[in-house]
Design a protein around this motif. Structure first.
Motif, PDB file in Angstrom:
ATOM      1  N   LYS A   1      -5.613 -10.536   3.605  1.00 43.95           N
ATOM      2  CA  LYS A   1      -6.129 -10.728   2.062  1.00 43.95           C
ATOM      3  C   LYS A   1      -4.903 -11.083   1.338  1.00 43.95           C
ATOM      4  CE  LYS A   1      -7.534  -9.724  -2.186  1.00 43.95           C
ATOM      5  NZ  LYS A   1      -6.945  -8.773  -3.445  1.00 43.95           N
TER       6      LYS A   1
ATOM      7  N   ASN B   1      -2.009 -12.112  -7.553  1.00 43.94           N
ATOM      8  CA  ASN B   1      -0.850 -11.763  -8.126  1.00 43.94           C
ATOM      9  C   ASN B   1       0.127 -12.047  -6.936  1.00 43.94           C
ATOM     10  OD1 ASN B   1      -0.982 -10.387 -10.780  1.00 43.94           O
ATOM     11  ND2 ASN B   1      -2.623  -9.546  -9.443  1.00 43.94           N
TER      12      ASN B   1
ATOM     13  N   SER C   1      -0.892  -6.894  -1.720  1.00 46.44           N
ATOM     14  CA  SER C   1      -0.732  -7.197  -3.261  1.00 46.44           C
ATOM     15  C   SER C   1       0.620  -7.510  -3.709  1.00 46.44           C
ATOM     16  CB  SER C   1      -1.400  -5.791  -3.628  1.00 46.44           C
ATOM     17  OG  SER C   1      -1.679  -5.879  -5.009  1.00 46.44           O
ATOM     18  N   ASN C   2       0.788  -6.749  -5.000  1.00 53.98           N
ATOM     19  CA  ASN C   2       2.234  -6.699  -5.531  1.00 53.98           C
ATOM     20  C   ASN C   2       2.994  -5.547  -5.536  1.00 53.98           C
ATOM     21  OD1 ASN C   2       0.619  -5.817  -7.405  1.00 53.98           O
ATOM     22  ND2 ASN C   2       1.626  -7.020  -9.087  1.00 53.98           N
TER      23      ASN C   2
ATOM     24  N   GLY D   1       2.441  -0.456  -1.360  1.00 55.65           N
ATOM     25  CA  GLY D   1       1.459   0.183  -0.630  1.00 55.65           C
ATOM     26  C   GLY D   1       0.839   1.092  -1.770  1.00 55.65           C
TER      27      GLY D   1
ATOM     28  N   PHE E   1       1.132   4.351  -3.746  1.00 57.40           N
ATOM     29  CA  PHE E   1       1.930   5.298  -4.132  1.00 57.40           C
ATOM     30  C   PHE E   1       1.430   6.664  -4.432  1.00 57.40           C
ATOM     31  CE2 PHE E   1       6.181   3.042  -5.025  1.00 57.40           C
ATOM     32  CZ  PHE E   1       5.534   1.774  -4.674  1.00 57.40           C
TER      33      PHE E   1
ATOM     34  N   GLY F   1       1.371   8.431  -6.979  1.00 54.28           N
ATOM     35  CA  GLY F   1       1.411   8.543  -8.358  1.00 54.28           C
ATOM     36  C   GLY F   1       1.655   7.134  -8.836  1.00 54.28           C
TER      37      GLY F   1
ATOM     38  N   PRO G   1       3.154   3.835  -9.595  1.00 51.13           N
ATOM     39  CA  PRO G   1       4.176   3.033  -8.881  1.00 51.13           C
ATOM     40  C   PRO G   1       5.445   2.882  -9.526  1.00 51.13           C
ATOM     41  CG  PRO G   1       2.239   1.724  -8.667  1.00 51.13           C
ATOM     42  CD  PRO G   1       1.867   3.040  -9.520  1.00 51.13           C
TER      43      PRO G   1
ATOM     44  N   TYR H   1      -4.248   9.778  -6.520  1.00 52.83           N
ATOM     45  CA  TYR H   1      -2.961   9.155  -6.893  1.00 52.83           C
ATOM     46  C   TYR H   1      -3.191   7.747  -7.773  1.00 52.83           C
ATOM     47  CZ  TYR H   1      -1.738  12.217  -3.334  1.00 52.83           C
ATOM     48  OH  TYR H   1      -1.493  13.503  -2.566  1.00 52.83           O
TER      49      TYR H   1
ATOM     50  N   GLN I   1      -3.843   5.101 -10.454  1.00 53.18           N
ATOM     51  CA  GLN I   1      -3.964   4.676 -11.891  1.00 53.18           C
ATOM     52  C   GLN I   1      -4.857   3.526 -12.128  1.00 53.18           C
ATOM     53  OE1 GLN I   1      -1.025   6.743 -13.063  1.00 53.18           O
ATOM     54  NE2 GLN I   1      -0.994   6.915 -11.022  1.00 53.18           N
TER      55      GLN I   1
ATOM     56  N   LYS J   1      -4.161  -2.602 -13.270  1.00 58.50           N
ATOM     57  CA  LYS J   1      -4.639  -3.584 -12.627  1.00 58.50           C
ATOM     58  C   LYS J   1      -3.508  -4.465 -12.858  1.00 58.50           C
ATOM     59  CE  LYS J   1      -9.379  -3.499 -12.803  1.00 58.50           C
ATOM     60  NZ  LYS J   1     -10.134  -4.002 -13.817  1.00 58.50           N
ATOM     61  N   SER J   2      -2.935  -5.466 -12.022  1.00 56.39           N
ATOM     62  CA  SER J   2      -1.971  -6.153 -11.909  1.00 56.39           C
ATOM     63  C   SER J   2      -2.349  -7.413 -12.658  1.00 56.39           C
ATOM     64  CB  SER J   2      -1.397  -6.661 -10.502  1.00 56.39           C
ATOM     65  OG  SER J   2      -2.366  -7.180  -9.772  1.00 56.39           O
TER      66      SER J   2
ATOM     67  N   GLY K   1      -5.448  -9.821 -11.115  1.00 59.03           N
ATOM     68  CA  GLY K   1      -6.207  -9.362 -10.341  1.00 59.03           C
ATOM     69  C   GLY K   1      -7.422  -8.945 -11.059  1.00 59.03           C
TER      70      GLY K   1
ATOM     71  N   GLY L   1      -8.111  -3.876  -8.694  1.00 58.79           N
ATOM     72  CA  GLY L   1      -7.316  -2.755  -8.863  1.00 58.79           C
ATOM     73  C   GLY L   1      -7.135  -1.934  -7.595  1.00 58.79           C
ATOM     74  N   MET L   2      -6.145  -1.077  -7.529  1.00 58.40           N
ATOM     75  CA  MET L   2      -6.061  -0.275  -6.202  1.00 58.40           C
ATOM     76  C   MET L   2      -6.948   0.500  -5.741  1.00 58.40           C
ATOM     77  SD  MET L   2      -3.693  -0.150  -4.057  1.00 58.40           S
ATOM     78  CE  MET L   2      -2.342  -1.002  -4.554  1.00 58.40           C
TER      79      MET L   2
ATOM     80  N   LYS M   1      -9.207  -1.291  -3.453  1.00 56.04           N
ATOM     81  CA  LYS M   1      -8.400  -1.245  -2.134  1.00 56.04           C
ATOM     82  C   LYS M   1      -8.445  -0.164  -1.411  1.00 56.04           C
ATOM     83  CE  LYS M   1      -4.840  -4.465  -4.202  1.00 56.04           C
ATOM     84  NZ  LYS M   1      -5.616  -5.458  -4.351  1.00 56.04           N
TER      85      LYS M   1
HETATM   86  N1  LIG Z   1      -0.847   5.003  -6.890  1.00 53.07           N
HETATM   87  C1  LIG Z   1      -0.895   3.584  -6.683  1.00 53.07           C
HETATM   88  N2  LIG Z   1      -0.055   3.215  -5.852  1.00 53.07           N
HETATM   89  C2  LIG Z   1       0.039   1.521  -5.912  1.00 53.07           C
HETATM   90  N3  LIG Z   1      -0.711   0.833  -6.890  1.00 53.07           N
HETATM   91  C3  LIG Z   1      -1.242   1.396  -7.785  1.00 53.07           C
HETATM   92  C4  LIG Z   1      -1.498   2.733  -8.091  1.00 53.07           C
HETATM   93  N4  LIG Z   1      -2.211   2.947  -9.053  1.00 53.07           N
HETATM   94  C5  LIG Z   1      -2.403   1.974  -9.557  1.00 53.07           C
HETATM   95  N5  LIG Z   1      -1.722   0.832  -9.026  1.00 53.07           N
HETATM   96  C6  LIG Z   1      -1.859  -0.624  -9.570  1.00 53.07           C
HETATM   97  O1  LIG Z   1      -2.761  -1.440  -8.430  1.00 53.07           O
HETATM   98  C7  LIG Z   1      -2.361  -2.957  -8.726  1.00 53.07           C
HETATM   99  C8  LIG Z   1      -2.435  -3.473  -7.601  1.00 53.07           C
HETATM  100  O2  LIG Z   1      -3.962  -4.058  -7.495  1.00 53.07           O
HETATM  101  P1  LIG Z   1      -4.536  -5.318  -7.961  1.00 53.07           P
HETATM  102  O3  LIG Z   1      -4.324  -5.428  -9.624  1.00 53.07           O
HETATM  103  O4  LIG Z   1      -6.184  -5.359  -7.803  1.00 53.07           O
HETATM  104  O5  LIG Z   1      -3.828  -6.463  -7.303  1.00 53.07           O
HETATM  105  P2  LIG Z   1      -4.223  -7.770  -6.538  1.00 53.07           P
HETATM  106  O6  LIG Z   1      -4.310  -9.001  -7.451  1.00 53.07           O
HETATM  107  O7  LIG Z   1      -3.007  -7.745  -5.552  1.00 53.07           O
HETATM  108  O8  LIG Z   1      -5.461  -7.634  -5.884  1.00 53.07           O
HETATM  109  C9  LIG Z   1      -0.669  -2.713  -8.702  1.00 53.07           C
HETATM  110  O9  LIG Z   1      -0.023  -3.643  -9.440  1.00 53.07           O
HETATM  111  C10 LIG Z   1      -0.462  -1.403  -9.360  1.00 53.07           C
HETATM  112  O10 LIG Z   1      -0.226  -1.504 -10.784  1.00 53.07           O
END
Ligand SMILES: Nc1ncnc2c1ncn2[C@@H]1O[C@H](COP(=O)(O)OP(=O)(O)O)[C@@H](O)[C@H]1O
Ligand SMILES: N[C@@H](CCC(=O)OP(=O)(O)O)C(=O)O
Length: 382
Positions: A33, A37, A192-193, A196, A198, A200, A202, A222, A224, A227-228, A231, A234-235, A238
């Motif tokens: 996938k 971003n 994603s961008n 992995g 984090f 806390g 990133p 962990y 936040q 969103k990038s 996207g 958000g994480m 995922k």
């Molecule tokens: N603990 C965490 N670890 C990694 N990313 C995180 C975390 N908490 C929030 N994020 C955010 O999630 C974003 C990725 O999700 P998303 O915006 O849905 O990306 P994509 O467009 O790749 O689907 C990262 O850019 C980051 O800012």
């Protein structure tokens, strides 16, 4: 979504009777996938160089014995750049216009890039509703199976032009999880961008990527609520999808699609390559249960059960939900519809296919020695 007819692999109820997702030889099946971003530059324009790099890596995987299904976002990002609109559009109209424009460009680029390697790609546009009945689900699976059998790389995206508001997937992460589960993939790689998940924020220099967790580990604490740039989910989506898919016996990897050669590095040097892996459940569920696991949002009703029944269902034994444990039946559903199972505290603890209509279930509430409300084979506990 391209559709094919139900095959003789299905019985009259549309249930699979023989494996329809057979892999060619010993090939490993991977769903990759790619998030919006990964495919866009900071200014929001399509990053064709990155797209080309992803294609090169998918080709490498194909050449090294993998079957690949690509779930690619990016239609909206592509379309936004194509046209300047003269009147202000609401968010639904924007989504429809830009995705319609952008999907053509996106798939056209993929076509050209894969063509360089003499590889065929096929477009699969789908929507949440197409997973709502077992028959439609099996049709989609048959469609993608025939593509794979013939060496065609399916490129999947949500059909954003027609799926709006409540009919939308949370995002393409949810879609990729459904596809991985439906196609019985060995691995789902979500690019994603970030490197992995984090432990806390990133952006905080003190935080680190969590390298590996078990399929049942909730990493919500962990994550936040950010969103990038382009996207949708958000994480958190995922992480939740990863957990669910890994529970079904599929390895899930979250990695950075902007890292050079990430797919090849993950395949050849996984220990040295930054990513988060959700280790798969060693005793996965049946394919029918996998579908049920992803069907929660199509539920037509709910049954509330007593504490004793909840305890039995949550245990390790294979237990069906019997009418004797049901204290309330809500909604208007037919036999065979998906229903949620709710405990006395109001928690949604499971989902399954009802053995009764709502009316019949109400009549049998509390009754002993009658057939289950949800048979174990059709029950998925959260
Ligand atoms: N603990 C965490 N670890 C990694 N990313 C995180 C975390 N908490 C929030 N994020 C955010 O999630 C974003 C990725 O999700 P998303 O915006 O849905 O990306 P994509 O467009 O790749 O689907 C990262 O850019 C980051 O800012
Ligand atoms: N179907 C949309 C994808 C939206 C979406 O889910 O994006 P992302 O969170 O980056 O995977 C598009 O192609 O623009």
């Amino acid at each position: 979504m391209m559709t094919t007819k139900c095959t003789e692999d299905m019985n009259s109820k549309g249930e699979q009777t023989s494996p329809a997702t057979e892999k060619v030889g010993e090939k490993k099946r991977v769903v990759v996938k790619v998030g919006s971003n990964v495919l866009t530059r900071d200014d929001g324009k399509l990053d064709v160089t990155r797209m080309s790099a992803i294609v090169d890596q998918v080709v490498w995987l194909k050449q090294h014995g993998y079957e690949v299904i690509l779930v690619s976002s990016g239609a909206m990002a592509c379309g936004r750049d194509e046209l300047k609109v003269t009147r202000k559009l609401d968010s639904v109209a924007q989504r429809q216009l830009y995705s319609a424009l952008g999907q053509v460009k996106l798939i056209g680029l993929y076509y050209d890039l894969f063509r360089e390697y003499d590889l065929h790609v096929g477009q699969v546009l789908t929507m949440k509703e197409s997973f709502s009945t077992r028959g439609e689900y099996l049709n989609q699976r048959a469609c993608m199976s025939v593509m794979l059998e013939n060496g065609v790389i399916p490129i999947v995206n949500e059909n954003d032009t027609v799926s709006v508001t409540e009919l939308m997937f949370t995002d393409n992460d949810e879609l990729s999880g459904l596809i991985a589960s439906m196609m019985d993939a060995d691995t789902l790689i979500i690019l994603s961008n970030v490197d992995g998940i984090f432990n806390g924020d990133p952006k905080d220099s003190q935080t680190r990527v969590i390298p590996m967790v078990n399929y049942d580990r909730d990493l919500g604490e962990y994550i936040q609520d950010t969103k990038s740039g382009f996207g949708r989910g958000g994480m958190l989506t995922k992480a939740n999808i990863a957990r669910k898919v890994a529970e079904e016996g599929i390895k899930v990897i979250i990695a950075n699609g902007k890292t050079t050669n990430i797919l090849v590095e993950l395949a050849t040097k996984p220990m040295e390559t930054m990513h988060t892996e959700f280790r798969p459940n060693p005793t996965p569920t049946s394919t029918l249960k996998k579908w049920i696991a992803h069907s929660e949002s199509f539920a037509k009703g709910r049954v509330v059960i007593n504490d004793k029944a909840a305890e039995a269902l949550k245990g390790h034994k294979a237990v069906s939900l019997l009418p004797v444990g049901v204290t309330a039946v809500e909604g208007d559903f037919e036999e065979g519809d998906i229903i949620n199972v709710i405990d006395q505290q109001g928690n949604n603890i499971g989902v399954g296919r009802s053995g009764y209509s709502a009316e019949e279930a109400r009549r049998r509430m509390g009754v002993h020695d009658v057939k289950p409300v949800i048979h174990y084979d059709y029950l998925y506990m959260e």
